[in-house]
Design a protein around this motif. Structure first.
Motif, PDB file in Angstrom:
ATOM      1  N   PRO A 177       0.826  -1.201   0.000  1.00 34.85           N
ATOM      2  CA  PRO A 177       0.000   0.000   0.000  1.00 34.85           C
ATOM      3  C   PRO A 177       0.862   1.253   0.000  1.00 34.85           C
ATOM      4  O   PRO A 177       1.965   1.267   0.545  1.00 34.85           O
ATOM      5  N   ARG A 178       0.353   2.271  -0.642  1.00 37.73           N
ATOM      6  CA  ARG A 178       1.105   3.528  -0.705  1.00 37.73           C
ATOM      7  C   ARG A 178       0.991   4.256   0.631  1.00 37.73           C
ATOM      8  O   ARG A 178      -0.106   4.489   1.123  1.00 37.73           O
ATOM      9  N   PRO A 179       2.122   4.626   1.221  1.00 39.24           N
ATOM     10  CA  PRO A 179       2.074   5.175   2.577  1.00 39.24           C
ATOM     11  C   PRO A 179       1.708   6.654   2.646  1.00 39.24           C
ATOM     12  O   PRO A 179       1.269   7.130   3.692  1.00 39.24           O
ATOM     13  N   TRP A 180       1.882   7.395   1.560  1.00 43.57           N
ATOM     14  CA  TRP A 180       1.746   8.853   1.643  1.00 43.57           C
ATOM     15  C   TRP A 180       0.289   9.278   1.507  1.00 43.57           C
ATOM     16  O   TRP A 180      -0.369   8.918   0.539  1.00 43.57           O
ATOM     17  N   PRO A 181      -0.218  10.097   2.413  1.00 47.60           N
ATOM     18  CA  PRO A 181      -1.561  10.638   2.212  1.00 47.60           C
ATOM     19  C   PRO A 181      -1.617  11.600   1.032  1.00 47.60           C
ATOM     20  O   PRO A 181      -2.631  11.682   0.340  1.00 47.60           O
ATOM     21  N   VAL A 182      -0.502  12.286   0.800  1.00 46.70           N
ATOM     22  CA  VAL A 182      -0.421  13.279  -0.285  1.00 46.70           C
ATOM     23  C   VAL A 182       0.919  13.115  -0.981  1.00 46.70           C
ATOM     24  O   VAL A 182       1.941  12.911  -0.325  1.00 46.70           O
ATOM     25  N   SER A 183       0.900  13.209  -2.308  1.00 46.14           N
ATOM     26  CA  SER A 183       2.149  13.269  -3.060  1.00 46.14           C
ATOM     27  C   SER A 183       2.130  14.493  -3.952  1.00 46.14           C
ATOM     28  O   SER A 183       1.078  14.874  -4.470  1.00 46.14           O
ATOM     29  N   LEU A 184       3.296  15.096  -4.125  1.00 48.49           N
ATOM     30  CA  LEU A 184       3.443  16.246  -5.012  1.00 48.49           C
ATOM     31  C   LEU A 184       4.358  15.836  -6.161  1.00 48.49           C
ATOM     32  O   LEU A 184       5.439  15.295  -5.933  1.00 48.49           O
ATOM     33  N   LEU A 185       3.894  16.072  -7.379  1.00 45.03           N
ATOM     34  CA  LEU A 185       4.628  15.628  -8.561  1.00 45.03           C
ATOM     35  C   LEU A 185       5.037  16.837  -9.405  1.00 45.03           C
ATOM     36  O   LEU A 185       4.285  17.817  -9.509  1.00 45.03           O
ATOM     37  N   PHE A 186       6.218  16.725 -10.003  1.00 45.44           N
ATOM     38  CA  PHE A 186       6.758  17.829 -10.809  1.00 45.44           C
ATOM     39  C   PHE A 186       7.817  17.231 -11.713  1.00 45.44           C
ATOM     40  O   PHE A 186       8.202  16.071 -11.563  1.00 45.44           O
ATOM     41  N   ASN A 187       8.320  18.039 -12.640  1.00 43.31           N
ATOM     42  CA  ASN A 187       9.408  17.578 -13.491  1.00 43.31           C
ATOM     43  C   ASN A 187      10.528  18.611 -13.529  1.00 43.31           C
ATOM     44  O   ASN A 187      11.463  18.533 -12.746  1.00 43.31           O
ATOM     45  N   ARG A 188      10.388  19.647 -14.368  1.00 46.54           N
ATOM     46  CA  ARG A 188      11.505  20.576 -14.562  1.00 46.54           C
ATOM     47  C   ARG A 188      11.624  21.621 -13.460  1.00 46.54           C
ATOM     48  O   ARG A 188      12.685  22.212 -13.289  1.00 46.54           O
ATOM     49  N   ASP A 189      10.517  21.898 -12.800  1.00 44.41           N
ATOM     50  CA  ASP A 189      10.505  22.992 -11.818  1.00 44.41           C
ATOM     51  C   ASP A 189       9.911  22.467 -10.513  1.00 44.41           C
ATOM     52  O   ASP A 189       8.711  22.265 -10.396  1.00 44.41           O
ATOM     53  N   SER A 190      10.787  22.258  -9.532  1.00 47.85           N
ATOM     54  CA  SER A 190      10.345  21.665  -8.266  1.00 47.85           C
ATOM     55  C   SER A 190       9.974  22.717  -7.220  1.00 47.85           C
ATOM     56  O   SER A 190       9.549  22.384  -6.127  1.00 47.85           O
ATOM     57  N   ARG A 191      10.134  24.004  -7.539  1.00 45.73           N
ATOM     58  CA  ARG A 191      10.109  25.033  -6.487  1.00 45.73           C
ATOM     59  C   ARG A 191       8.801  25.083  -5.712  1.00 45.73           C
ATOM     60  O   ARG A 191       8.806  25.073  -4.471  1.00 45.73           O
ATOM     61  N   ASP A 206       3.317  13.033   6.033  1.00 44.68           N
ATOM     62  CA  ASP A 206       4.323  12.302   5.258  1.00 44.68           C
ATOM     63  C   ASP A 206       4.020  12.507   3.777  1.00 44.68           C
ATOM     64  O   ASP A 206       3.136  11.870   3.215  1.00 44.68           O
ATOM     65  N   VAL A 207       4.728  13.419   3.145  1.00 43.49           N
ATOM     66  CA  VAL A 207       4.421  13.763   1.761  1.00 43.49           C
ATOM     67  C   VAL A 207       5.366  13.049   0.805  1.00 43.49           C
ATOM     68  O   VAL A 207       6.577  13.020   1.009  1.00 43.49           O
ATOM     69  N   GLY A 208       4.784  12.409  -0.213  1.00 42.18           N
ATOM     70  CA  GLY A 208       5.608  11.769  -1.242  1.00 42.18           C
ATOM     71  C   GLY A 208       6.021  12.804  -2.277  1.00 42.18           C
ATOM     72  O   GLY A 208       5.229  13.658  -2.658  1.00 42.18           O
ATOM     73  N   MET A 209       7.275  12.728  -2.700  1.00 43.33           N
ATOM     74  CA  MET A 209       7.747  13.631  -3.757  1.00 43.33           C
ATOM     75  C   MET A 209       8.003  12.791  -5.006  1.00 43.33           C
ATOM     76  O   MET A 209       8.843  11.889  -4.992  1.00 43.33           O
ATOM     77  N   ASN A 210       7.254  13.073  -6.051  1.00 37.28           N
ATOM     78  CA  ASN A 210       7.315  12.273  -7.283  1.00 37.28           C
ATOM     79  C   ASN A 210       7.135  10.787  -6.988  1.00 37.28           C
ATOM     80  O   ASN A 210       7.806   9.939  -7.551  1.00 37.28           O
ATOM     81  N   GLN A 211       6.207  10.483  -6.079  1.00 36.36           N
ATOM     82  CA  GLN A 211       5.831   9.106  -5.734  1.00 36.36           C
ATOM     83  C   GLN A 211       4.314   8.969  -5.871  1.00 36.36           C
ATOM     84  O   GLN A 211       3.611   9.871  -5.438  1.00 36.36           O
ATOM     85  N   PRO A 212       3.782   7.892  -6.339  1.00 34.10           N
ATOM     86  CA  PRO A 212       4.440   6.745  -6.972  1.00 34.10           C
ATOM     87  C   PRO A 212       4.653   6.962  -8.466  1.00 34.10           C
ATOM     88  O   PRO A 212       5.046   6.034  -9.162  1.00 34.10           O
TER      89      PRO A 212
END
Ligand SMILES: [Zn+2]
Length: 279
Positions: A177-191, A206-212
């Motif tokens: 199971p995916r553990p993160w309640p929220v994930s934030l996704l980005f590519n060229r600009d992570s700011r 617990d925030v996922g960054m570019n997950q899954p």
């Protein structure tokens, strides 16, 4: 209008897919107060599980279309609560992601999946060139044209684009199971995503960054086309579906995301001001 919904404008493309009485693909809700411009434009590509009547359910059982393969469960509720709280603009898409995935370039195969999380989609396996073209012309193009028009109209005005999605906690290809309640996704600009993640972590989330998933030009559309090309702050926000299945859950997470997005935007604006002051 009091609920913030705008009337669709312009004639509809007559390609034979959407019937009289079926909704336009682009649903635009302006929750801004007159004269009070919010920086936030929200999109929801996978807001709906609706299939145009002409496609006869794509050969998929109605119960399966109501699963996460058909739409992003809870995402529209979260997006709408956020747009109201932010007094922002929300543009959501009225048809199922298995009709056409509006977060894919239309030339890639995943735009019309023939199988999703263990379920075959016969209406896509049998898709003809003209059938695909009608979905692009009547759903994909009007939806993205509405987003582009909204962003063009704000040129020169501080703007951030938030693409709201939801993900299933359990996916067949990923046994854990995916553990993160929220994930934030980005590519060229992570700011913006990094600034927003800092706000979420300050709340012990617990925030996922570019997950899954990751954002890229072949597998995504909204972020590369509408945000990166314009150079505006942005994030693709995924919320875990089991947390937002109820209106209470959607409101809870929308309130957190609204606060964190507003704080992130303020941090970015402040930084920019500081850079200008130094220059
Ligand atoms: Zn999605």
């Amino acid at each position: 209008m009091s609920d913030g919904r705008l009337q669709a404008t312009g004639p509809r493309w007559q390609g034979g897919l959407l019937a009289e009485g079926e909704p336009d693909a682009a649903q635009v809700e302006d929750h801004g107060l007159e004269g009070a411009l919010s920086p936030f434009v929200l999109t929801c590509d996978h807001a709906s599980s609706r299939v145009p009547a002409a496609l006869d359910g794509l050969g998929v059982a109605p119960d399966d279309i109501q699963r996460h393969i058909g739409w992003d469960i809870g995402a529209l509720d979260v997006a709408r609560h956020m747009a109201r709280a932010m007094r922002g603009l929300l543009i959501h898409q009225a048809y199922s992601r298995i009709v056409i995935d509006c977060n894919r370039p239309p030339h890639v195969a995943q735009a019309f999946p023939i199988r999703s999380d263990g379920t075959d989609i016969p209406g896509n396996a049998a898709l003809t060139g003209s059938g695909a073209a009608a979905r692009v012309a009547e759903i994909f193009h009007p939806y993205h044209a509405a987003i582009a028009a909204a962003l063009d109209a704000r040129a020169g005005t501080p703007t951030a684009l938030l693409a709201i999605h939801s993900y299933t906690p359990h996916h067949g290809d990923f046994p854990d199971p995916r553990p993160w309640p929220v994930s934030l996704l980005f590519n060229r600009d992570s700011r913006f995503s990094e600034a927003m993640a800092a706000e979420l972590r300050a709340r012990d989330i617990d925030v996922g960054m570019n997950q899954p998933y990751v954002v890229d030009d072949d597998g995504d559309y909204a972020i590369p086309i509408h945000a990166e090309r314009r150079g505006i702050p942005h994030s693709l926000i995924e919320v875990r579906q089991d947390l937002i299945e109820t209106d209470e859950g959607a409101r809870h997470w929308a309130a957190i995301l609204t606060d964190c997005a507003a704080a992130a935007f303020a941090v970015m604006t402040h930084r920019k001001g500081a850079e200008h002051a130094q220059a």
